[in-house]
Enzyme design. Structure first.
Site, mmCIF file in Angstrom:
data_model
loop_
_atom_site.group_PDB
_atom_site.id
_atom_site.type_symbol
_atom_site.label_atom_id
_atom_site.label_comp_id
_atom_site.label_asym_id
_atom_site.label_seq_id
_atom_site.Cartn_x
_atom_site.Cartn_y
_atom_site.Cartn_z
ATOM 1 N N ILE A 63 8.020 -1.833 6.383
ATOM 2 C CA ILE A 63 7.803 -0.391 6.489
ATOM 3 C C ILE A 63 8.364 0.262 5.228
ATOM 4 O O ILE A 63 9.544 0.098 4.904
ATOM 5 C CB ILE A 63 8.495 0.183 7.745
ATOM 6 C CG1 ILE A 63 7.851 -0.384 9.015
ATOM 7 C CG2 ILE A 63 8.436 1.712 7.727
ATOM 8 C CD1 ILE A 63 6.406 0.006 9.250
ATOM 9 N N LYS A 64 7.506 0.996 4.530
ATOM 10 C CA LYS A 64 7.924 1.644 3.277
ATOM 11 C C LYS A 64 8.463 3.043 3.553
ATOM 12 O O LYS A 64 7.839 3.833 4.251
ATOM 13 C CB LYS A 64 6.739 1.746 2.302
ATOM 14 C CG LYS A 64 6.461 0.473 1.550
ATOM 15 C CD LYS A 64 5.273 0.618 0.622
ATOM 16 C CE LYS A 64 5.647 1.118 -0.745
ATOM 17 N NZ LYS A 64 4.476 1.137 -1.654
ATOM 18 N N LEU A 65 9.609 3.302 2.982
ATOM 19 C CA LEU A 65 10.273 4.599 3.101
ATOM 20 C C LEU A 65 10.721 5.039 1.718
ATOM 21 O O LEU A 65 11.105 4.208 0.893
ATOM 22 C CB LEU A 65 11.514 4.486 3.991
ATOM 23 C CG LEU A 65 11.323 4.004 5.429
ATOM 24 C CD1 LEU A 65 12.532 3.213 5.889
ATOM 25 C CD2 LEU A 65 11.104 5.189 6.347
ATOM 26 N N THR A 103 3.488 -1.084 4.572
ATOM 27 C CA THR A 103 2.788 0.126 5.013
ATOM 28 C C THR A 103 3.772 1.285 4.979
ATOM 29 O O THR A 103 4.866 1.191 5.538
ATOM 30 C CB THR A 103 2.220 -0.064 6.432
ATOM 31 O OG1 THR A 103 1.255 -1.117 6.403
ATOM 32 C CG2 THR A 103 1.562 1.209 6.938
ATOM 33 N N THR A 134 0.861 -1.180 0.000
ATOM 34 C CA THR A 134 0.000 0.000 0.000
ATOM 35 C C THR A 134 0.898 1.231 0.000
ATOM 36 O O THR A 134 2.092 1.146 0.249
ATOM 37 C CB THR A 134 -0.923 0.042 1.238
ATOM 38 O OG1 THR A 134 -0.119 0.075 2.421
ATOM 39 C CG2 THR A 134 -1.859 -1.152 1.292
#
Length: 316
Positions: A131-133, A95, A34
């Site tokens: 965890i998206k960065l 996310t 997402t």
């Protein structure tokens, strides 16, 4: 003959690029990704209304400050949608943290820890979360710290080889190089279409994949942002590919042969010394496409995050 989607699954881990649980359940991907734009879209699906209401109640219990309530609601909504998605995928949910933190290492680390804490409190273990960065220098440094804490990261908005190299050197779990957005830039610049085999986005991802495998880097390569199934098929064999529901459907409807294009060479070439900040900025800056698309991607995600916050604020 079997469908192209079935054939692709034998060569590559298929991931769904959507927050729509119905679509995810239909195509049975391994993982789902997402981003702020997809969370905004998902928040407008009627079935998600109870999740929004519950997220607002959670936020009100945490703070009396309205701005903080908006932030907490957005975080809890992203986690709640992720939790629902994890009921239908066996693997991981990605996310994304707020794009406004893209140039803030400490802020990114704090937000990532907060999201992980919320997932953990909901009974979701770290091995099911990415965890998206954004793949800025600051985002990559945040990921380097988080990985050492057992928080796996997905580095997104990746357009340049410099970004890919820095991510591998930082030991991040996974990168999401963007295929379609690279092609968009060249299409606008050159005023022509590209065959999949000469697509600049495809060539970029294939080059990154081959570099990683030749040097023995463990970072997973997950091609993202596809405009057509031709791009996807040219990257068959990539570690993972995250694909939107409409393109998953096209692959489901097609029956032509899928040929493995990317092959892991299990190389052991000596890795170069890790890039310095100055080297990273210089090398990244040599690629005008990457400079423009990274900045644009961060701005666009921030706009959609802002729209979500406005929607939440109106409900508080």
């Amino acid at each position: 003959m079997t469908t192209q989607l079935e054939q692709l699954r034998k060569l590559t881990t298929v991931v769904a690029d959507t927050g729509d649980i119905e679509a995810i359940a239909k195509y049975t991907p391994e993982d789902a990704t997402t981003n702020p734009s997809l969370i905004l879209k998902a928040a407008q699906i009627a079935e998600y209304a109870p999740l929004i209401d519950a997220s607002i109640e959670y936020a009100k219990a945490q703070s009396n400050d309205k701005a903080q309530q908006v932030q907490d609601t957005c975080d809890m909504l992203a986690v709640s949608i992720g939790k629902e998605i994890l009921k239908v995928v066996p693997g991981r949910i990605s996310t994304e943290i707020d794009a406004c933190l893209s140039y803030d290492t400490e802020g990114s680390i704090a937000k990532a820890r907060q999201l992980i804490k919320m997932y953990n409190e909901a009974g979701i273990t770290n091995d099911r979360i990415l965890i998206k960065l954004a793949s800025t220098w600051e985002g990559i440094r945040a990921a380097e710290v988080l990985e050492k804490e057992g928080i796996n990261c997905n580095l997104t908005l990746l357009f340049s080889f410099a970004q890919a190299r820095a991510c591998a050197e930082a030991g991040v779990f996974l990168i999401s190089p963007f295929v379609g957005r690279i092609m968009d830039w060249y299409k606008a610049k050159e005023g022509r279409d590209f065959e999949p085999s000469e697509d600049p986005g495809v060539i970029s991802v294939a080059g990154i994949y081959n570099y990683y495998k030749e040097h023995g880097y463990k970072t997973v390569v997950m091609g993202a942002s596809f405009r057509n199934i031709g791009e996807i098929l040219e990257l068959a064999g990539c570690d993972r590919l995250t694909i939107s529901p409409n393109l998953l459907q096209e692959l489901e409807d097609a029956t032509g042969e899928v040929v493995e294009k990317l092959i892991d060479t299990n190389g052991n070439k000596e890795c170069p010394a890790a890039m310095t900040h100055a080297e990273f900025l210089w090398d990244h800056n040599q690629d005008p496409m990457a400079v423009e698309k990274l900045a644009e991607g961060i701005r666009n995600f921030a706009v959609d995050q802002g729209k979500l916050e406005e929607m939440i604020a109106a409900k508080l």
